[in-house]
Design a protein around this motif. Structure first.
Motif: not given
Length: 253
Positions: A222-249
């Motif tokens: 559960h902590p590992a899964h939560l960490t991965a979700l938070l990292q993905q959320y941070v990348k989605q909030q950044s303007p550079d990686g919002a378009a490329g990281d949508a499939p990864k999310a």
């Protein structure tokens, strides 16, 4: 005168005489009771025992012999001391009936049992019953009848004992006391089929280890899964990686 007397004395014709002489046969009497002297009869009558009348009926009170406690001999006390030590030191005590086995068979049985550290003890049944009366093992006293043998061991090796007794058909198992528990022959057989303590301890340790590892993996997942979700959320909030990281999310979710 003579004719008158003869006519009066002689019976009349057709009459039976008043008395008839009957001749009896001789009776042979072989036993005659000897007469006892009068003085001897007096002596017998005077010296004849007259028992006193019993006021208390017989059997109402115990006899004097049963009421007086008999002192035990030194040999009996020594045997009881040895029995007490046997019941304290050994965990398995089996009562076996000896059905007319000779000395050679008994020696072979002793040697086979000695290989498994099992010993054979001989005690008189009367001494054993007297010892068991004031003991916690008093329920074992009915097993000691006839020629019996006591098989003892410091460890409950019921399986080895039964395997050795199968080779001696003259010896019949009557019962046993294993770890302060009285068992019948069927109970001893079921006890011998149980796994050893080391095997049970190994199974218990392996089961506890498996549960611990499973719990640790669940706690780490559960902590590992939560960490991965938070990292993905941070990348989605950044303007550079919002378009490329949508499939990864989508894969992460």
């Amino acid at each position: 005168m003579a004719a008158t007397l003869c006519r009066n004395l002689l019976p009349k014709q057709g009459w039976l005489p008043l008395t008839q002489s009957v001749r009896h046969g001789s009776k042979a009497v072989t036993r005659h009771r000897k007469p006892v002297n009068f003085l001897k009869q007096k002596l017998i009558a005077v010296t004849q025992h007259i028992p006193p009348t019993r006021v208390i009926p017989p059997g109402a009170f115990p006899s004097e012999a049963s009421r007086t406690p008999t002192k035990e001999s030194d040999l009996v006390l020594l045997l009881k001391k040895d029995l007490k030590k046997v019941f304290q030191d050994f965990r398995m005590l089996a009562v076996v009936q000896n059905n007319a086995s000779n000395a050679e068979d008994m020696i072979l049985l002793k040697n086979r049992l000695h290989k498994h550290n099992i010993h054979v003890k001989f005690f008189p049944n009367q001494v054993v019953r007297s010892f068991l009366q004031d003991c916690v093992y008093s329920n074992m006293s009915p097993l000691f009848f006839g020629p019996t043998v006591l098989i003892v061991c410091k460890e409950p090796k019921a399986k080895e004992m039964l395997k050795t007794l199968r080779s001696s058909p003259q010896m019949t198992l009557m019962g046993a006391c294993i770890d302060n528990t009285l068992l019948s022959p069927q109970g001893v057989l079921r006890y011998s089929k149980l796994p050893s303590v080391s095997v049970i301890q190994g199974e218990l340790v392996s089961g506890l280890t498996m549960l611990t590892s499973h719990t640790a993996s669940m706690l780490q997942q559960h902590p590992a899964h939560l960490t991965a979700l938070l990292q993905q959320y941070v990348k989605q909030q950044s303007p550079d990686g919002a378009a490329g990281d949508a499939p990864k999310a989508e894969e992460a979710t």
